[in-house]
Design a protein around this motif. Structure first.
Motif, PDB file in Angstrom:
ATOM      1  N   ARG A   1       0.878  -1.181   0.000  1.00 61.36           N
ATOM      2  CA  ARG A   1       0.000   0.000   0.000  1.00 61.36           C
ATOM      3  C   ARG A   1       0.910   1.224   0.000  1.00 61.36           C
ATOM      4  NH1 ARG A   1      -3.120  -1.015   5.431  1.00 61.36           N
ATOM      5  NH2 ARG A   1      -0.941  -1.530   5.959  1.00 61.36           N
ATOM      6  N   LEU A   2       0.981   1.886  -1.156  1.00 60.86           N
ATOM      7  CA  LEU A   2       1.923   2.981  -1.349  1.00 60.86           C
ATOM      8  C   LEU A   2       1.201   4.315  -1.474  1.00 60.86           C
ATOM      9  CD1 LEU A   2       4.772   4.171  -2.000  1.00 60.86           C
ATOM     10  CD2 LEU A   2       4.305   3.609  -4.405  1.00 60.86           C
ATOM     11  N   LEU A   3       1.673   5.301  -0.741  1.00 62.15           N
ATOM     12  CA  LEU A   3       1.222   6.682  -0.897  1.00 62.15           C
ATOM     13  C   LEU A   3       2.354   7.480  -1.523  1.00 62.15           C
ATOM     14  CD1 LEU A   3      -0.687   9.133  -0.339  1.00 62.15           C
ATOM     15  CD2 LEU A   3       0.455   9.330   1.900  1.00 62.15           C
ATOM     16  N   GLU A   4       2.040   8.185  -2.607  1.00 61.39           N
ATOM     17  CA  GLU A   4       2.992   9.113  -3.203  1.00 61.39           C
ATOM     18  C   GLU A   4       2.471  10.530  -2.980  1.00 61.39           C
ATOM     19  OE1 GLU A   4       5.161  10.163  -7.459  1.00 61.39           O
ATOM     20  OE2 GLU A   4       3.173   9.240  -7.455  1.00 61.39           O
ATOM     21  N   ILE A   5       3.277  11.382  -2.387  1.00 66.23           N
ATOM     22  CA  ILE A   5       2.910  12.778  -2.168  1.00 66.23           C
ATOM     23  C   ILE A   5       3.623  13.612  -3.227  1.00 66.23           C
ATOM     24  CG2 ILE A   5       2.949  14.713  -0.574  1.00 66.23           C
ATOM     25  CD1 ILE A   5       2.883  12.753   1.725  1.00 66.23           C
ATOM     26  N   GLY A   6       2.852  14.154  -4.158  1.00 67.23           N
ATOM     27  CA  GLY A   6       3.406  14.888  -5.286  1.00 67.23           C
ATOM     28  C   GLY A   6       3.510  13.979  -6.497  1.00 67.23           C
ATOM     29  N   THR A   7       2.481  13.980  -7.339  1.00 67.68           N
ATOM     30  CA  THR A   7       2.385  13.015  -8.434  1.00 67.68           C
ATOM     31  C   THR A   7       3.353  13.289  -9.566  1.00 67.68           C
ATOM     32  OG1 THR A   7       0.028  12.803  -7.934  1.00 67.68           O
ATOM     33  CG2 THR A   7       0.758  11.959 -10.060  1.00 67.68           C
ATOM     34  N   GLY A   8       3.642  14.575  -9.811  1.00 73.58           N
ATOM     35  CA  GLY A   8       4.316  14.889 -11.068  1.00 73.58           C
ATOM     36  C   GLY A   8       3.415  14.478 -12.218  1.00 73.58           C
ATOM     37  N   TRP A   9       4.007  13.887 -13.237  1.00 72.67           N
ATOM     38  CA  TRP A   9       3.189  13.410 -14.362  1.00 72.67           C
ATOM     39  C   TRP A   9       3.039  11.895 -14.342  1.00 72.67           C
ATOM     40  CZ3 TRP A   9       6.260  17.775 -14.827  1.00 72.67           C
ATOM     41  CH2 TRP A   9       5.594  18.942 -15.187  1.00 72.67           C
TER      42      TRP A   9
ATOM     43  N   VAL B   1      -1.169  11.806  -4.621  1.00 72.42           N
ATOM     44  CA  VAL B   1      -1.902  13.062  -4.434  1.00 72.42           C
ATOM     45  C   VAL B   1      -1.106  14.218  -5.031  1.00 72.42           C
ATOM     46  CG1 VAL B   1      -3.133  12.273  -2.396  1.00 72.42           C
ATOM     47  CG2 VAL B   1      -0.931  13.418  -2.103  1.00 72.42           C
ATOM     48  N   THR B   2      -1.828  15.156  -5.604  1.00 73.90           N
ATOM     49  CA  THR B   2      -1.229  16.326  -6.226  1.00 73.90           C
ATOM     50  C   THR B   2      -2.167  17.511  -6.072  1.00 73.90           C
ATOM     51  OG1 THR B   2      -0.358  17.242  -8.305  1.00 73.90           O
ATOM     52  CG2 THR B   2      -2.248  15.776  -8.481  1.00 73.90           C
ATOM     53  N   LEU B   3      -1.624  18.719  -6.224  1.00 73.10           N
ATOM     54  CA  LEU B   3      -2.433  19.927  -6.235  1.00 73.10           C
ATOM     55  C   LEU B   3      -2.506  20.543  -7.637  1.00 73.10           C
ATOM     56  CD1 LEU B   3      -1.307  21.698  -2.922  1.00 73.10           C
ATOM     57  CD2 LEU B   3      -3.424  20.441  -3.366  1.00 73.10           C
ATOM     58  N   SER B   4      -1.870  19.904  -8.605  1.00 70.97           N
ATOM     59  CA  SER B   4      -1.860  20.412  -9.969  1.00 70.97           C
ATOM     60  C   SER B   4      -2.908  19.697 -10.808  1.00 70.97           C
ATOM     61  CB  SER B   4      -0.482  20.219 -10.607  1.00 70.97           C
ATOM     62  OG  SER B   4      -0.530  20.459 -12.005  1.00 70.97           O
ATOM     63  N   GLU B   5      -3.885  20.432 -11.296  1.00 76.83           N
ATOM     64  CA  GLU B   5      -4.932  19.835 -12.124  1.00 76.83           C
ATOM     65  C   GLU B   5      -4.369  19.329 -13.448  1.00 76.83           C
ATOM     66  OE1 GLU B   5      -8.394  22.218 -12.560  1.00 76.83           O
ATOM     67  OE2 GLU B   5      -8.534  22.707 -10.424  1.00 76.83           O
ATOM     68  N   GLU B   6      -3.452  20.102 -14.039  1.00 73.52           N
ATOM     69  CA  GLU B   6      -2.869  19.675 -15.317  1.00 73.52           C
ATOM     70  C   GLU B   6      -2.093  18.375 -15.150  1.00 73.52           C
ATOM     71  OE1 GLU B   6      -1.513  21.693 -18.395  1.00 73.52           O
ATOM     72  OE2 GLU B   6      -2.932  23.349 -18.292  1.00 73.52           O
ATOM     73  N   GLN B   7      -1.311  18.290 -14.092  1.00 79.57           N
ATOM     74  CA  GLN B   7      -0.541  17.070 -13.872  1.00 79.57           C
ATOM     75  C   GLN B   7      -1.462  15.877 -13.595  1.00 79.57           C
ATOM     76  OE1 GLN B   7       2.341  18.083 -10.788  1.00 79.57           O
ATOM     77  NE2 GLN B   7       3.915  18.317 -12.342  1.00 79.57           N
ATOM     78  N   ARG B   8      -2.493  16.103 -12.799  1.00 77.90           N
ATOM     79  CA  ARG B   8      -3.391  15.002 -12.485  1.00 77.90           C
ATOM     80  C   ARG B   8      -4.029  14.430 -13.743  1.00 77.90           C
ATOM     81  NH1 ARG B   8      -9.271  15.604  -9.665  1.00 77.90           N
ATOM     82  NH2 ARG B   8      -9.392  16.998 -11.447  1.00 77.90           N
ATOM     83  N   GLU B   9      -4.511  15.283 -14.627  1.00 77.07           N
ATOM     84  CA  GLU B   9      -5.197  14.790 -15.815  1.00 77.07           C
ATOM     85  C   GLU B   9      -4.269  13.977 -16.707  1.00 77.07           C
ATOM     86  OE1 GLU B   9      -8.473  14.834 -16.139  1.00 77.07           O
ATOM     87  OE2 GLU B   9      -8.283  15.696 -14.120  1.00 77.07           O
ATOM     88  N   LEU B  10      -3.041  14.461 -16.891  1.00 80.39           N
ATOM     89  CA  LEU B  10      -2.124  13.715 -17.742  1.00 80.39           C
ATOM     90  C   LEU B  10      -1.676  12.425 -17.056  1.00 80.39           C
ATOM     91  CD1 LEU B  10      -0.579  13.382 -20.304  1.00 80.39           C
ATOM     92  CD2 LEU B  10       1.179  14.938 -19.447  1.00 80.39           C
ATOM     93  N   ALA B  11      -1.449  12.473 -15.751  1.00 83.45           N
ATOM     94  CA  ALA B  11      -1.060  11.256 -15.026  1.00 83.45           C
ATOM     95  C   ALA B  11      -2.161  10.206 -15.115  1.00 83.45           C
ATOM     96  CB  ALA B  11      -0.744  11.591 -13.573  1.00 83.45           C
ATOM     97  N   ARG B  12      -3.408  10.630 -14.957  1.00 86.55           N
ATOM     98  CA  ARG B  12      -4.528   9.686 -15.071  1.00 86.55           C
ATOM     99  C   ARG B  12      -4.583   9.067 -16.465  1.00 86.55           C
ATOM    100  NH1 ARG B  12      -9.755  12.635 -12.208  1.00 86.55           N
ATOM    101  NH2 ARG B  12      -9.411  11.837 -10.092  1.00 86.55           N
ATOM    102  N   ALA B  13      -4.356   9.874 -17.488  1.00 81.53           N
ATOM    103  CA  ALA B  13      -4.385   9.356 -18.852  1.00 81.53           C
ATOM    104  C   ALA B  13      -3.276   8.325 -19.069  1.00 81.53           C
ATOM    105  CB  ALA B  13      -4.239  10.506 -19.850  1.00 81.53           C
TER     106      ALA B  13
END
Length: 450
Positions: free
Chosen positions: A230-238, A255-267
């Motif tokens: 069970r891994l938590l990463e704080i600061g997703t980047g891309w 977890v991230t606070l950047s909407e742009e990074q979150r969308e690309l990481a999810r993709a």
């Protein structure tokens, strides 16, 4: 207990812990349009570049005297208006408009120094070399009596940049939501925006993906990440670390606070087929709940802010399962410089990373021992690797300046970004900055040991 500092071993010669060789011949001069003097800057976007901040004649005269006295003792050659050279000799610093240069420094110190470069009032055929000389001598550039009076002349950080949950989102967005396409122009295919770990020097851009994976694997190995973790990463980047951890069979929350990074990481997660074991949440680290076997964070502590360092480490302590591990990658600075400059508002704060502050190794030890049961059990430093990483980014950014233009970024932005990358590289080349991977574990409670 203070952990020993280690250097990463080289897989083969040359030794990556050895000093980085001088830059190659093709890197000795301004390359491409990123270094051209900006023209017709937008006054709404760049108000303090188009119009110089005012400084009194007395303040400007004092600034000029201090700067001249510093330059004359340094191993560089400062040329003023093409007619006067000062310094001991070395890389050229071409001060094209001395009046504007000294005036800006008189008005706002080192912020003015950076803004003067953005305005094209000074330049350098080898910008990194000039900035490395300055970084080498950072502690002595300002006379000791004036350093003791720093609170009277140095600008202080704006309240708006305080890293509260609301402020943190704004601060992160300022940098990371510029444009995914912009970062993709100079990063490698992994979209990793942190120091790589190379097998040897000099490095080449084609080696960056493998070097970034080497860095990630060192962190995941240190944290013991494997099947079912069970891994938590704080600061997703891309998302590259999340992808690599999921490929090991870990269940990842990032977890991230950047909407742009979150969308690309999810993709990227969807494209890799890891949606069943990896998720990216738009969330402040303070709002995370649950229990994790491992916590990993890469160069995120620099954005936390000194006021919240205790909260940050208390959060790691709270979220870590018994027997778990925390693996951090952090840029660090000397403790004496941290103490001297912790409240100063800098060019980096104004233009690049609002609200940020680099910790020292000693500060991390003070916070973890004073506020948590977390203890550093291993540290590995590899600052020379960051210098090489930044060189590769800077060269690629300069080579692709036309594409930067096409994204809507102007000449002042290009000079700003060039200065930021060169300024950072110089910090690591001089040894003023370091980057470290830290492994932390938690001291067991009496109940856990009984």
């Amino acid at each position: 207990m203070t952990a020993p500092t280690q250097q990463l071993p080289a897989d083969r010669t040359p030794d990556p812990a050895a000093p980085v060789p001088a830059q190659r011949a093709h890197d000795q001069g301004p390359a491409g349009r990123a270094d051209q003097q900006p023209t017709a800057a937008d006054p709404e976007r760049w108000p303090d570049i188009v119009t110089r901040p005012r400084a009194s004649r007395a303040r400007t005269a004092v600034a000029e005297r201090i700067v001249r006295r510093a330059l004359v003792k340094l191993p560089l050659r400062a040329r003023l208006a093409g007619v006067e050279d000062i310094g001991l000799g070395g890389p050229l610093m071409d001060i094209r408009d001395p009046d504007a240069f000294f005036g800006r420094i008189g008005a706002s110190g080192l912020i003015g120094f950076g803004e003067s470069y953005m305005a094209g009032e000074w330049d350098a055929p080898d910008l990194v070399a000039v900035l490395t000389v300055l970084a080498d001598n950072a502690a002595e550039l300002v006379p000791a009596p004036l350093q003791r009076l720093r609170s009277l002349w140095a600008l202080r950080k704006p309240e708006a940049q305080l890293n509260t949950p609301e402020g943190s989102r704004d601060n992160i967005s300022h940098h990371y939501d510029l444009s995914n396409d912009l970062f993709a122009l100079f990063l490698d295919e992994t979209l990793s925006y942190s120091s790589a770990v190379f097998r040897g020097f000099p490095a080449e851009h084609a080696l960056l993906p493998a070097a970034q994976h080497r860095k990630i694997d060192l962190l995941l190995d240190a944290a013991g990440v494997g099947e079912g973790t069970r891994l938590l990463e704080i600061g997703t980047g891309w998302g590259e670390l999340t992808l690599r951890a999921a490929a090991r069979g870990a269940r990842v929350v990032s977890v991230t606070l950047s909407e742009e990074q979150r969308e690309l990481a999810r993709a990227r997660i969807r494209a890799a087929g890891f949606e069943d074991r990896a998720e990216v949440r738009l969330r402040d680290y303070r709002q995370v709940t649950g229990e994790y076997d491992a916590i990993v964070s890469v160069e995120m502590i620099e954005a936390v802010g000194e006021e919240f360092w205790p909260v940050y480490f208390e959060t790691l302590d709270r979220l870590l399962a018994p027997g778990g591990r925390v693996a951090l990658q952090a840029i660090t600075m000397p403790d004496d410089r941290l103490r001297a400059s912790r409240s100063t508002y800098t060019w980096i704060h104004k233009y690049i990373f609002p609200g940020g502050l680099l910790p020292s190794t000693e500060a991390i030890e003070r916070i973890t021992t004073g506020h948590t049961r977390l203890r550093t059990v291993r540290r590995t430093g590899f600052g020379a690797h960051y210098a090489e990483t930044l060189r590769l980014w800077r060269e690629r950014f300069t080579e692709r300046s036309a594409e930067v233009d096409a994204l809507g970024f102007d000449a002042v932005f290009r000079r700003m970004w060039t200065f930021y990358l060169a300024y950072s590289e110089a910090g690591f080349r001089s040894g003023y900055l370091d980057v470290q991977q830290l492994l932390l574990t938690r001291e067991p409670t009496h109940q856990e040991t009984s």
